[in-house]
Motif scaffolding. Structure first.
Motif, PDB file in Angstrom:
ATOM      1  N   MET A   1      -4.458  -6.049  10.463  1.00 42.49           N
ATOM      2  CA  MET A   1      -3.370  -5.261   9.875  1.00 42.49           C
ATOM      3  C   MET A   1      -3.743  -3.784   9.758  1.00 42.49           C
ATOM      4  O   MET A   1      -2.937  -2.979   9.313  1.00 42.49           O
ATOM      5  CB  MET A   1      -3.038  -5.801   8.477  1.00 42.49           C
TER       6      MET A   1
ATOM      7  N   VAL B   1       3.765  -1.818   7.274  1.00 42.56           N
ATOM      8  CA  VAL B   1       4.348  -3.105   6.889  1.00 42.56           C
ATOM      9  C   VAL B   1       5.378  -2.873   5.793  1.00 42.56           C
ATOM     10  O   VAL B   1       5.067  -2.276   4.759  1.00 42.56           O
ATOM     11  CB  VAL B   1       3.259  -4.071   6.387  1.00 42.56           C
TER      12      VAL B   1
ATOM     13  N   VAL C   1       5.876  -3.997  11.077  1.00 46.59           N
ATOM     14  CA  VAL C   1       6.086  -5.340  10.539  1.00 46.59           C
ATOM     15  C   VAL C   1       7.135  -5.296   9.431  1.00 46.59           C
ATOM     16  O   VAL C   1       7.095  -4.412   8.573  1.00 46.59           O
ATOM     17  CB  VAL C   1       4.770  -5.920   9.964  1.00 46.59           C
TER      18      VAL C   1
ATOM     19  N   ALA D   1       2.185 -12.100  10.814  1.00 49.82           N
ATOM     20  CA  ALA D   1       2.420 -10.663  10.947  1.00 49.82           C
ATOM     21  C   ALA D   1       1.335  -9.968  11.756  1.00 49.82           C
ATOM     22  O   ALA D   1       1.491  -8.796  12.102  1.00 49.82           O
ATOM     23  CB  ALA D   1       2.501 -10.022   9.558  1.00 49.82           C
TER      24      ALA D   1
END
Length: 226
Positions: free
Chosen positions: A1, A6, A76, A208
């Motif tokens: 990530m 996000v 995301v 994700a």
């Protein structure tokens, strides 16, 4: 990530807070969006937008566009915003059905539609929705809730097919999430069998992330020990 932007809707709820913190801990730049007011002071890697009614398409677009403008992109979208109502069909109020569809389906629909133009420019675009195991077969008192979450399942499948190869779209289907509200409403239940927000967050962030690049259109059961 690491470094990804996000967006988490329902970010001020129990599950939303856990997902936000977990994504931040993995190096994501996180934007939380919620209907509740927010007192959070923005940082370089995190912002919160409170007072946003995602069941309204205009407000959803404004919120998503604000995030994209702030961070320069969006990678995301995690749609957690939603709600629950327990009501028998015959004795219930038709407005409950409208309310459930607004909270659970329209929030995901409007946020997704608003995010797609931004996600389409990301090389690793993801949408993760929160459906429900209870929507696979509704039990007594669960008609309105199950119908609305079933709509989330169908939305997930349709978007996955429409954006195959560009945006992965998946959903997690929890059983009962171990929250204070659920414990209060079911005090005699065995809480140890329920899925914890932390366990559910792990599955959400897997979908994700880069490792799930070959997964799309999936409805992933997250039953805990129920």
């Amino acid at each position: 990530m690491d470094g990804k932007v996000v967006i988490v809707t329902g970010a001020l709820g129990t599950l939303g807070k856990v997902v936000v913190e977990a994504a931040s801990a993995r190096g994501a730049r996180v934007a939380g969006v919620d209907y509740a007011p927010s007192q959070f002071q923005a940082t370089a890697d995190r912002i919160e937008l409170g007072g946003v009614d995602l069941s309204d398409a205009t407000q959803a677009k404004m919120a998503i566009d604000t995030v994209a403008a702030h961070f320069g992109r969006c990678d995301v979208l995690i749609n957690i915003a939603g709600g629950f109502a327990f009501e028998a069909v015959a004795e219930g109020d038709p407005k409950t059905w409208q309310h459930m569809f607004a909270l659970n389906l329209l929030t995901a629909l409007h946020a997704s539609r608003a995010a797609i133009p931004h996600l389409a420019t990301s090389p690793a675009a993801r949408i993760v929705n929160v459906g429900a195991m209870g929507a696979l077969q509704a039990s007594a008192g669960m008609g309105a809730y199950a119908a609305s979450k079933s709509g989330v399942h169908r939305l997930t499948e349709a978007l996955a097919a429409e954006w195959k190869g560009k945006i992965t779209v998946n959903a997690v289907l929890p059983s009962i999430i171990d929250t204070a509200a659920n414990r209060a409403s079911m005090p005699k239940a065995d809480f140890s069998k329920w899925v914890t927000p932390e366990e559910l967050a792990e599955v959400i962030l897997f979908l994700a992330g880069d490792a799930a690049g070959a997964v799309t259109g999936a409805l992933i059961p997250v039953n805990g020990r129920v």
